[in-house]
Write an enzyme that holds these catalytic residues in place. Structure first.
Site: not given
Length: 326
Positions: A134, A156, A288-290
């Site tokens: 990171h 993102r 989670r949701k993506g």
């Protein structure tokens, strides 16, 4: 040896205490401004050890990302590609029985503890070594920048990145008692105060390097990967120069790789439903949701306006931009 390590720990502690600190989204209650990025205090010794003691090899492959930008997915895809010769059967693949974060380590995390054992295990890894980071590009160990190793970077949409980080870090028991409200965390994020931030300089560091050295850094956007996975996974394969197959079979193999690494598939695996990664976070919280554009359910109009202006200002003239999916 113990005296030397005690001395180093004391020096690190003194340096940490001298650095500006803030509350923000990240591991632990505080982030410290180190080398122009906000380093979680929990990982400071590992970052220091990584920078000082890691020796890159030309065959190394690094997955780099700003936190909560698609790291888990990119780790899975890259692991399957890099290890295609070793694990050609997708029916008994390590990804079906291990979490991607167990298969692809962050040196700055693992070198925070058991330093001697971890540095030895890193040097003894099967080549090509696949690792993750990171860290912003300017703070990578010098040997990485100087070597011919490859870096695949994913970023993102900053709106979705914030929501994903907010959901992830506020669920962590280690920070829940110090949790910021959504509005407080948003203000910090707008000022770049999040673990390994500012997010704009993190993105731009790798973006500029990918333009200057396209054979060194492959820059991907999460949204592009979601919208045309076959095209971008092919780019990854070509960039890494990994022999998958010849001719018409290539697309079929790439589709199988994508299917193995599908968000829904990994989320439904038993191995990803329970347990923790390095006592840092529960495995299930990495899935989670993506989804693209989920941020619209969280942001007020004034927040949308504020972050849109920051994105425009910070990325202006760079050639890097994001479509807002709402």
């Amino acid at each position: 040896m113990a005296l030397a390590s005690d001395k180093q720990a004391n020096e690190e502690n003194e340096l940490l205490l001298s650095l500006p600190k803030e509350r923000g989204l990240g591991a632990g209650p505080y982030l410290h401004l180190f080398q122009d990025f906000w380093c979680p205090s929990f990982y400071f010794p590992g970052v220091n050890n990584f920078q000082k003691h890691f020796h890159a090899k030309d065959s190394d492959v690094f997955v780099a990302s700003f936190p909560k930008s698609g790291t888990t997915w990119l780790k899975a895809l890259t692991f399957v590609i890099v290890n295609h010769q070793r694990f050609s059967s997708f029916d008994h693949h390590p990804l079906l029985s291990s979490n991607p974060h167990e298969l692809v380590s962050f040196p700055e995390f693992i070198l925070s503890h058991d330093f001697d054992d971890q540095i030895l295990s890193l040097s003894n890894m099967t080549e090509p070594r696949l690792l993750a980071t990171h860290l912003p590009f300017p703070s990578l160990p010098k040997s990485i920048a100087k070597s011919n190793c490859k870096i695949i970077y994913i970023c993102r949409n900053p709106f979705d990145t914030f929501v994903s980080a907010w959901e992830f870090f506020t669920k962590k028991s280690s920070v829940s008692s110090h949790a910021l409200t959504f509005e407080e965390a948003f203000e910090k994020y707008c000022n770049g105060i999040m673990g390994f931030g500012p997010w704009w300089s993190h993105m731009l560091g790798y973006w500029n390097e990918s333009i200057t050295r396209p054979n060194k850094v492959l820059f991907l956007k999460y949204e592009d990967l979601k919208e045309d996975a076959v095209f971008h996974v092919k780019r990854m394969v070509e960039f890494l120069d990994i022999p998958i197959t010849q001719g018409e079979e290539t697309t079929a193999v790439i589709e199988n790789i994508i299917n193995l690494c599908r968000f829904e598939k990994m989320k439904d695996l038993e191995v990803n439903k329970s347990g923790e990664i390095d006592n840092i976070a529960e495995k299930k919280n990495f899935f989670r949701k993506g989804k693209i554009g989920d941020w619209i359910n969280y942001f007020s109009p004034s927040m949308i306006e504020k972050l849109s202006k920051i994105i425009e200002e910070k990325l202006s003239g760079s050639g890097l931009s994001f479509k807002l999916h709402s």
